[in-house]
Design an enzyme around this catalytic site. Structure first.
Site, PDB file in Angstrom:
ATOM      1  N   THR A 151       0.931  -1.123   0.035  1.00  0.00           N
ATOM      2  CA  THR A 151      -0.099   0.004  -0.037  1.00  0.00           C
ATOM      3  C   THR A 151       0.944   1.172  -0.121  1.00  0.00           C
ATOM      4  N   GLY A 190       2.959  -2.646   8.574  1.00  0.00           N
ATOM      5  CA  GLY A 190       3.240  -2.961   9.815  1.00  0.00           C
ATOM      6  C   GLY A 190       4.754  -3.130  10.250  1.00  0.00           C
ATOM      7  N   GLU A 433      -5.850  -6.036   3.988  1.00  0.00           N
ATOM      8  CA  GLU A 433      -5.884  -7.272   3.214  1.00  0.00           C
ATOM      9  C   GLU A 433      -7.039  -6.972   2.101  1.00  0.00           C
TER      10      GLU A 433
HETATM   11  C1  LIG Z   1      -3.366 -12.432   9.752  1.00  0.00           C
HETATM   12  C2  LIG Z   1      -2.386 -13.418   9.430  1.00  0.00           C
HETATM   13  C3  LIG Z   1      -2.005 -13.632  10.956  1.00  0.00           C
HETATM   14  C4  LIG Z   1      -1.007 -14.800  10.734  1.00  0.00           C
HETATM   15  C5  LIG Z   1      -0.531 -15.600  12.179  1.00  0.00           C
HETATM   16  C6  LIG Z   1       0.599 -14.224  12.676  1.00  0.00           C
HETATM   17  C7  LIG Z   1       0.387 -14.174  14.011  1.00  0.00           C
HETATM   18  C8  LIG Z   1       0.307 -12.887  14.579  1.00  0.00           C
HETATM   19  C9  LIG Z   1      -0.868 -12.305  14.952  1.00  0.00           C
HETATM   20  C10 LIG Z   1      -1.433 -10.982  14.671  1.00  0.00           C
HETATM   21  C11 LIG Z   1      -2.158 -10.881  13.678  1.00  0.00           C
HETATM   22  C12 LIG Z   1      -2.389  -9.611  13.120  1.00  0.00           C
HETATM   23  C13 LIG Z   1      -1.831  -9.458  11.604  1.00  0.00           C
HETATM   24  C14 LIG Z   1      -2.158  -8.197  10.718  1.00  0.00           C
HETATM   25  C15 LIG Z   1      -2.086  -8.293   9.302  1.00  0.00           C
HETATM   26  C16 LIG Z   1      -2.436  -7.231   8.805  1.00  0.00           C
HETATM   27  C17 LIG Z   1      -1.979  -7.614   7.307  1.00  0.00           C
HETATM   28  C18 LIG Z   1      -2.360  -6.150   6.448  1.00  0.00           C
HETATM   29  C19 LIG Z   1      -1.660  -6.473   5.175  1.00  0.00           C
HETATM   30  C20 LIG Z   1      -2.162  -5.747   4.077  1.00  0.00           C
HETATM   31  O1  LIG Z   1      -3.192  -4.909   4.291  1.00  0.00           O
HETATM   32  S1  LIG Z   1      -1.405  -5.958   2.336  1.00  0.00           S
HETATM   33  C21 LIG Z   1      -2.284  -4.950   1.267  1.00  0.00           C
HETATM   34  C22 LIG Z   1      -3.552  -5.615   1.098  1.00  0.00           C
HETATM   35  N1  LIG Z   1      -4.183  -4.978  -0.188  1.00  0.00           N
HETATM   36  C23 LIG Z   1      -5.108  -5.488  -0.795  1.00  0.00           C
HETATM   37  O2  LIG Z   1      -5.645  -6.488  -0.514  1.00  0.00           O
HETATM   38  C24 LIG Z   1      -5.480  -4.541  -2.156  1.00  0.00           C
HETATM   39  C25 LIG Z   1      -6.725  -5.207  -2.710  1.00  0.00           C
HETATM   40  N2  LIG Z   1      -6.798  -5.157  -4.260  1.00  0.00           N
HETATM   41  C26 LIG Z   1      -6.928  -6.121  -4.811  1.00  0.00           C
HETATM   42  O3  LIG Z   1      -6.851  -7.157  -4.523  1.00  0.00           O
HETATM   43  C27 LIG Z   1      -6.797  -5.780  -6.302  1.00  0.00           C
HETATM   44  O4  LIG Z   1      -6.332  -4.539  -6.737  1.00  0.00           O
HETATM   45  C28 LIG Z   1      -8.143  -5.816  -6.847  1.00  0.00           C
HETATM   46  C29 LIG Z   1      -9.368  -5.274  -6.105  1.00  0.00           C
HETATM   47  C30 LIG Z   1      -8.516  -7.485  -7.090  1.00  0.00           C
HETATM   48  C31 LIG Z   1      -8.427  -5.326  -8.222  1.00  0.00           C
HETATM   49  O5  LIG Z   1      -7.555  -5.416  -9.129  1.00  0.00           O
HETATM   50  P1  LIG Z   1      -7.442  -5.217 -10.735  1.00  0.00           P
HETATM   51  O6  LIG Z   1      -6.230  -5.347 -11.247  1.00  0.00           O
HETATM   52  O7  LIG Z   1      -8.239  -3.976 -10.742  1.00  0.00           O
HETATM   53  O8  LIG Z   1      -8.435  -6.453 -10.945  1.00  0.00           O
HETATM   54  P2  LIG Z   1      -9.445  -6.664 -11.628  1.00  0.00           P
HETATM   55  O9  LIG Z   1     -10.840  -6.399 -10.725  1.00  0.00           O
HETATM   56  O10 LIG Z   1      -9.430  -5.868 -13.011  1.00  0.00           O
HETATM   57  O11 LIG Z   1      -9.484  -8.422 -11.991  1.00  0.00           O
HETATM   58  C32 LIG Z   1      -8.351  -8.912 -12.835  1.00  0.00           C
HETATM   59  C33 LIG Z   1      -8.426 -10.471 -12.897  1.00  0.00           C
HETATM   60  O12 LIG Z   1      -7.603 -10.801 -11.871  1.00  0.00           O
HETATM   61  C34 LIG Z   1      -8.370 -11.654 -10.885  1.00  0.00           C
HETATM   62  N3  LIG Z   1      -7.697 -11.543  -9.620  1.00  0.00           N
HETATM   63  C35 LIG Z   1      -7.560 -10.356  -8.838  1.00  0.00           C
HETATM   64  N4  LIG Z   1      -7.014 -10.194  -7.679  1.00  0.00           N
HETATM   65  C36 LIG Z   1      -6.789 -11.785  -7.565  1.00  0.00           C
HETATM   66  C37 LIG Z   1      -6.081 -12.659  -6.651  1.00  0.00           C
HETATM   67  N5  LIG Z   1      -5.526 -12.118  -5.461  1.00  0.00           N
HETATM   68  N6  LIG Z   1      -5.890 -13.916  -7.096  1.00  0.00           N
HETATM   69  C38 LIG Z   1      -6.389 -14.233  -8.193  1.00  0.00           C
HETATM   70  N7  LIG Z   1      -7.000 -13.779  -9.001  1.00  0.00           N
HETATM   71  C39 LIG Z   1      -7.201 -12.250  -8.891  1.00  0.00           C
HETATM   72  C40 LIG Z   1      -9.719 -11.123 -10.885  1.00  0.00           C
HETATM   73  O13 LIG Z   1     -10.553 -11.912 -10.439  1.00  0.00           O
HETATM   74  C41 LIG Z   1     -10.053 -10.789 -12.386  1.00  0.00           C
HETATM   75  O14 LIG Z   1     -10.086 -12.023 -12.911  1.00  0.00           O
HETATM   76  P3  LIG Z   1     -10.991 -12.065 -14.640  1.00  0.00           P
HETATM   77  O15 LIG Z   1     -10.702 -13.479 -14.916  1.00  0.00           O
HETATM   78  O16 LIG Z   1     -12.476 -11.833 -13.962  1.00  0.00           O
HETATM   79  O17 LIG Z   1     -10.389 -10.896 -15.199  1.00  0.00           O
HETATM   80  C1  LIG Z   2      -4.675  -1.678  10.650  1.00  0.00           C
HETATM   81  C2  LIG Z   2      -4.209  -1.998   9.077  1.00  0.00           C
HETATM   82  C3  LIG Z   2      -2.864  -2.265   8.618  1.00  0.00           C
HETATM   83  C4  LIG Z   2      -2.297  -2.392   7.363  1.00  0.00           C
HETATM   84  N1  LIG Z   2      -1.439  -3.166   7.383  1.00  0.00           N
HETATM   85  C5  LIG Z   2      -0.748  -2.950   6.027  1.00  0.00           C
HETATM   86  C6  LIG Z   2       0.683  -3.688   5.816  1.00  0.00           C
HETATM   87  O1  LIG Z   2       1.220  -4.158   6.479  1.00  0.00           O
HETATM   88  N2  LIG Z   2       1.089  -3.634   4.515  1.00  0.00           N
HETATM   89  C7  LIG Z   2       0.233  -2.823   3.365  1.00  0.00           C
HETATM   90  O2  LIG Z   2       0.655  -3.059   2.319  1.00  0.00           O
HETATM   91  N3  LIG Z   2      -0.993  -2.232   3.754  1.00  0.00           N
HETATM   92  C8  LIG Z   2      -1.358  -2.462   4.924  1.00  0.00           C
HETATM   93  N4  LIG Z   2      -2.493  -1.840   5.266  1.00  0.00           N
HETATM   94  C9  LIG Z   2      -3.101  -0.997   3.978  1.00  0.00           C
HETATM   95  C10 LIG Z   2      -4.577  -1.669   3.598  1.00  0.00           C
HETATM   96  O3  LIG Z   2      -4.284  -2.828   2.884  1.00  0.00           O
HETATM   97  C11 LIG Z   2      -5.330  -0.605   2.742  1.00  0.00           C
HETATM   98  O4  LIG Z   2      -5.847   0.204   3.907  1.00  0.00           O
HETATM   99  C12 LIG Z   2      -6.338  -1.098   2.078  1.00  0.00           C
HETATM  100  O5  LIG Z   2      -6.075  -2.007   0.895  1.00  0.00           O
HETATM  101  C13 LIG Z   2      -7.567  -0.308   1.516  1.00  0.00           C
HETATM  102  O6  LIG Z   2      -6.793   0.732   0.639  1.00  0.00           O
HETATM  103  P1  LIG Z   2      -6.703   2.360   0.794  1.00  0.00           P
HETATM  104  O7  LIG Z   2      -6.655   2.592   2.372  1.00  0.00           O
HETATM  105  O8  LIG Z   2      -5.819   2.995   0.104  1.00  0.00           O
HETATM  106  O9  LIG Z   2      -8.443   2.445   0.497  1.00  0.00           O
HETATM  107  P2  LIG Z   2      -8.680   3.168  -0.918  1.00  0.00           P
HETATM  108  O10 LIG Z   2      -8.318   2.112  -1.798  1.00  0.00           O
HETATM  109  O11 LIG Z   2      -8.358   4.462  -1.045  1.00  0.00           O
HETATM  110  O12 LIG Z   2     -10.217   2.832  -0.651  1.00  0.00           O
HETATM  111  C14 LIG Z   2     -11.002   3.816  -0.072  1.00  0.00           C
HETATM  112  C15 LIG Z   2     -12.561   3.526  -0.271  1.00  0.00           C
HETATM  113  O13 LIG Z   2     -12.828   3.896  -1.402  1.00  0.00           O
HETATM  114  C16 LIG Z   2     -13.892   2.777  -1.819  1.00  0.00           C
HETATM  115  N5  LIG Z   2     -13.205   2.029  -2.997  1.00  0.00           N
HETATM  116  C17 LIG Z   2     -11.930   1.931  -3.439  1.00  0.00           C
HETATM  117  N6  LIG Z   2     -11.964   1.072  -4.510  1.00  0.00           N
HETATM  118  C18 LIG Z   2     -13.306   0.713  -4.648  1.00  0.00           C
HETATM  119  C19 LIG Z   2     -13.972   0.103  -6.064  1.00  0.00           C
HETATM  120  N7  LIG Z   2     -13.153  -0.467  -7.005  1.00  0.00           N
HETATM  121  N8  LIG Z   2     -15.176  -0.183  -5.916  1.00  0.00           N
HETATM  122  C20 LIG Z   2     -15.858   0.454  -4.885  1.00  0.00           C
HETATM  123  N9  LIG Z   2     -15.434   1.155  -3.910  1.00  0.00           N
HETATM  124  C21 LIG Z   2     -14.215   1.408  -3.903  1.00  0.00           C
HETATM  125  C22 LIG Z   2     -14.146   1.755  -0.496  1.00  0.00           C
HETATM  126  O14 LIG Z   2     -15.172   2.397   0.016  1.00  0.00           O
HETATM  127  C23 LIG Z   2     -12.881   2.093   0.304  1.00  0.00           C
HETATM  128  O15 LIG Z   2     -12.996   1.722   1.657  1.00  0.00           O
HETATM  129  C24 LIG Z   2      -2.962  -1.650   6.359  1.00  0.00           C
HETATM  130  C25 LIG Z   2      -4.283  -1.031   6.861  1.00  0.00           C
HETATM  131  C26 LIG Z   2      -4.606  -1.163   8.086  1.00  0.00           C
HETATM  132  C27 LIG Z   2      -6.198  -0.297   8.304  1.00  0.00           C
END
Ligand SMILES: CCCCCCCCCCCCCCCCCCCC(=O)SCCNC(=O)CCNC(=O)[C@H](O)C(C)(C)COP(=O)(O)OP(=O)(O)OC[C@H]1O[C@@H](n2cnc3c(N)ncnc32)[C@H](O)[C@@H]1OP(=O)(O)O
Ligand SMILES: Cc1cc2nc3c(=O)[nH]c(=O)nc-3n(C[C@H](O)[C@H](O)[C@H](O)COP(=O)(O)OP(=O)(O)OC[C@H]3O[C@@H](n4cnc5c(N)ncnc54)[C@H](O)[C@@H]3O)c2cc1C
Length: 615
Positions: A151, A190, A433
């Site tokens: 992110t 994190g 996530e």
């Molecule tokens: C919790 C674990 C604990 C483990 C134990 C540890 C112990 C410690 C305890 C403590 C626990 C606390 C831990 C805290 C953890 C915090 C972790 C947080 C980390 C993060 O937040 S990392 C960042 C996460 N970010 C995201 O998830 C971003 C979300 N966005 C997306 O996934 C994509 O952008 C999205 C939404 C899918 C759109 O992407 P885009 O390129 O626009 O895709 P399309 O919509 O055009 O789709 C294209 C095509 O791709 C397919 N697709 C998309 N994603 C995937 C995928 N992931 N896998 C497979 N296929 C995928 C989609 O279906 C489309 O397919 P088509 O065939 O329809 O074209």
């Molecule tokens: C506690 C915490 C821990 C995190 N840890 C990590 C980490 O370790 N590593 C890491 O990489 N990231 C981490 N993140 C980031 C997290 O993955 C992002 O916050 C998350 O993916 C959402 O992206 P954003 O915050 O940029 O919101 P944006 O993507 O800007 O989205 C904002 C809002 O816009 C709307 N929106 C956006 N896109 C769409 C769409 N396509 N359709 C409809 N509505 C939409 C939704 O309402 C969304 O809530 C963490 C976040 C939190 C809160």
């Protein structure tokens, strides 16, 4: 001598109609697994230096973090030493699967969370064999501490929009990492701010000016000896948050920072020395770590919800309030049917999420094994299901944990109850996530495709098969489980069909497919998460439901006792096994630094001159 257990709790435990230990064993996966988990918890929680001298809530932001790092090194050393070398990997996984051991030590999660939750899974899922061997040796021994930096300040959801660049330089066989704008700064990871020294960075790869998509890179950003940020690296902490305040979420900016070619994780795509790019068999394999963590989050929600309802149900058995019938004395608040309605759904949901997590983990393991053999057929279905279940379980858990808190009245609002902190932990998972709405739309994308395939006579995958059942809309269902499931499947079908009809209506009115999708997106989200049943049947089900509440009532305390959370893991004045709520509330209150003296210095400095009109 252990403290006297509250009489009401004793009565509740005598009333229970089933064998609590048997349910605990079932939840653990057998009596041996229960024994292993308890043994691990006994060992680790007997370690000196694991707990807070002063309750964390009375520390400053900086002190909280420093105290958490102090505990983290003790905790992870104790966990390593407690590992039973004779245990199989599966037995070890089972012992930790249900244990919220870390919750006994960190109310707000550990500064090492991301090392275990994402850095290691990213190496396992994205590194080639040689890279995996080298980095796993260092990471598993915690010689290095890592995080996952995807992110950015300007982008979280739209991964294809990430701005961090990795430009390959064939002359030096290096990648140059750069943050071209402020919004390109990595923001949120994190442990990034002051704890970790390595991270997996998701960056946009360019070779000879051509985009090669988002790729994973393992990057050192702090010196291993001095912990100073390396040249070309800007680092810091993003500030105080609703929760996660000891996870040390940070920001990171690159200024033409060079790394060797072998730091791109090359399991799926490769860059050869001369800059030749070998594309991944599926560009979305790079997103595999997120699918894994979504699967793990479902199980995490089951455990956190179980913890919250344990606190609330035990408190509700101890708390007596108001008058149900004249001259009958104050009843336990657990005797109010509204209280049962608020809490028993939480117990049931936790069990449902546990079973779902087990099913999803098996599906994940099968699909991952297939991927290793080059079979990607079931990856789209796994992605769709993992998105839906992560979104539904985190949303429902947040609602049910908040309901557990408000069902405990004012004492639920105390940090010493631990319910506010549990809410802070679970509600974060609605965003990280993958933000839940975004993930539900991913599922909707698969549902729409599946219904189109069904309507053209194609076979569907097992989880989507309900879309090909020509179920009559006049289906009458009864109160049997089978009848209720049939009803839900019929309604779920109807939701998808209605969303599709809406999109087709917009296209016929002249809108393009993207605008038609956007206009129908509220219905699409409902089709993914929401299934409701028609009015007439709710009344019928309502009678059954209220009857069920009565059946659960005598077993409610037994059901939460079966989760088998020891007091240190509940970490709650309201939820302890002995039910001594009032004594614990007072004990915790007296730990407030404000209670160290009867008159606070602000009286003499401000209050007294103010009240005497001298300010
Ligand atoms: C919790 C674990 C604990 C483990 C134990 C540890 C112990 C410690 C305890 C403590 C626990 C606390 C831990 C805290 C953890 C915090 C972790 C947080 C980390 C993060 O937040 S990392 C960042 C996460 N970010 C995201 O998830 C971003 C979300 N966005 C997306 O996934 C994509 O952008 C999205 C939404 C899918 C759109 O992407 P885009 O390129 O626009 O895709 P399309 O919509 O055009 O789709 C294209 C095509 O791709 C397919 N697709 C998309 N994603 C995937 C995928 N992931 N896998 C497979 N296929 C995928 C989609 O279906 C489309 O397919 P088509 O065939 O329809 O074209
Ligand atoms: C506690 C915490 C821990 C995190 N840890 C990590 C980490 O370790 N590593 C890491 O990489 N990231 C981490 N993140 C980031 C997290 O993955 C992002 O916050 C998350 O993916 C959402 O992206 P954003 O915050 O940029 O919101 P944006 O993507 O800007 O989205 C904002 C809002 O816009 C709307 N929106 C956006 N896109 C769409 C769409 N396509 N359709 C409809 N509505 C939409 C939704 O309402 C969304 O809530 C963490 C976040 C939190 C809160």
């Amino acid at each position: 001598m252990s403290a006297k257990v509250n009489d009401d709790l004793l009565t509740e435990r005598r009333k229970c109609e089933f064998n609590v230990e048997e349910l605990t064993n079932y939840l653990d996966g057998g009596a041996q697994a229960t024994q292993n988990r308890r043994k691990l918890e006994d060992k680790v929680l007997s370690t000196k230096g694991l707990f807070d001298e002063v309750p964390e809530e009375y520390l400053s932001h900086k002190e909280k973090y420093e105290n958490a790092v102090r505990k983290a090194v003790v905790y992870y050393k104790a966990m390593k030493e407690a590992e039973d070398p004779n245990q199989t990997e599966q037995e070890r996984a089972n012992a930790t699967y249900r244990s919220l051991l870390h919750a006994a030590v960190f109310k707000d999660n550990s500064p090492f969370s991301l090392h275990l939750a994402m850095f290691i899974p990213a190496i396992l899922g994205q590194a080639d064999e040689e890279q995996k061997k080298y980095w796993m040796k260092r990471a598993s021994k915690m010689e290095i501490i890592g995080t996952y930096a995807q992110t950015e300040l300007g982008h979280g959801t739209f991964i294809r929009g990430l701005e961090t660049t990795a430009t390959y330089d064939p002359k030096t066989e290096e990648f140059v990492l750069h943050s071209p704008t402020l919004t390109a700064y990595k923001w949120w990871p994190g442990s990034l701010a002051h704890t970790a020294n390595y991270c997996v960075v998701m960056a946009h790869l360019y070779i000879n000016g051509k985009s090669c998509g988002i790729q994973p890179f393992i990057v050192q950003f702090r010196d291993e000896e001095t912990h100073q940020p390396l040249p070309g690296i800007k680092l810091g902490e993003i500030g105080a948050k609703l929760g996660f305040n000891t996870v040390n979420n940070g920001f990171l900016g690159f200024d033409q920072h060079r790394i060797p070619r072998n730091r791109m994780l090359m399991k799926n795509a490769q860059v050869l020395k001369d800059g030749t790019f070998k594309r991944s068999p599926n560009s979305k394999l790079t997103y595999g770590t997120m699918v894994y963590v979504r699967v793990v989050i479902v199980n995490g929600m089951a455990n956190q919800l179980a913890r919250a309802v344990t606190i609330a149900v035990r408190y509700s058995a101890v708390r007596r309030q108001s008058e149900l019938k004249p001259d009958a004395g104050e009843p336990q608040i657990l005797d109010y049917v509204t209280q049962q309605h608020k809490l028993f759904i939480g117990i049931a949901s936790s069990h449902a999420f546990t079973l779902t997590a087990k099913w999803l983990t098996r599906m994940y393991q099968k699909v991952t094994a297939d991927l290793e053999k080059g079979n990607l057929d079931e990856l789209p279905e796994l992605h769709a299901i993992a998105c839906c279940l992560k979104a539904v379980t985190t949303t429902d858990t947040s609602v049910l944990v908040e309901r557990s808190r408000t069902s405990c009245g004012g004492h639920g609002y105390m940090l010493s109850s631990n319910l506010p902190q549990i809410y802070g932990l679970v509600t974060a998972a609605c965003t990280y996530e993958g933000e839940n709405t975004v993930l539900m739309l991913q599922t909707a994308r698969s549902l729409v495709k599946a219904l189109e395939q069904a309507q053209s006579g194609k076979r569907l995958s097992p989880t989507m098969s309900y879309l090909s059942e020509k179920v009559s809309s006049r289906l009458k269902w009864d109160n049997s489980i089978d009848g209720i499931v049939k009803g839900f499947r019929r309604v779920a079908y109807g939701k998808v069909e209605s969303a599709m009809r809406s999109m087709r209506k917009y296209v016929r009115s002249g809108l393009g497919p993207e605008d038609a999708w956007n206009m129908s997106s509220v219905q699409l989200v409902a089709a993914s998460e929401y299934t409701s049943i028609s009015e007439a049947d709710i009344r019928q089900l309502q009678d059954t439901y209220e009857d069920l509440l009565g059946k659960i009532r005598p077993n409610a305390v037994g059901l939460v006792d079966a989760f088998d959370f020891r007091d240190q893991i509940l970490n709650s004045t309201l939820g302890a096994y002995d039910g001594r709520v009032y004594e614990r509330l007072m004990e915790e209150a007296l730990k407030s630094p404000l209670n160290a003296e009867p008159v606070n210095q602000s009286f003499h400095k401000y209050l007294k001159p103010f009240m005497q009109g001298k300010l």
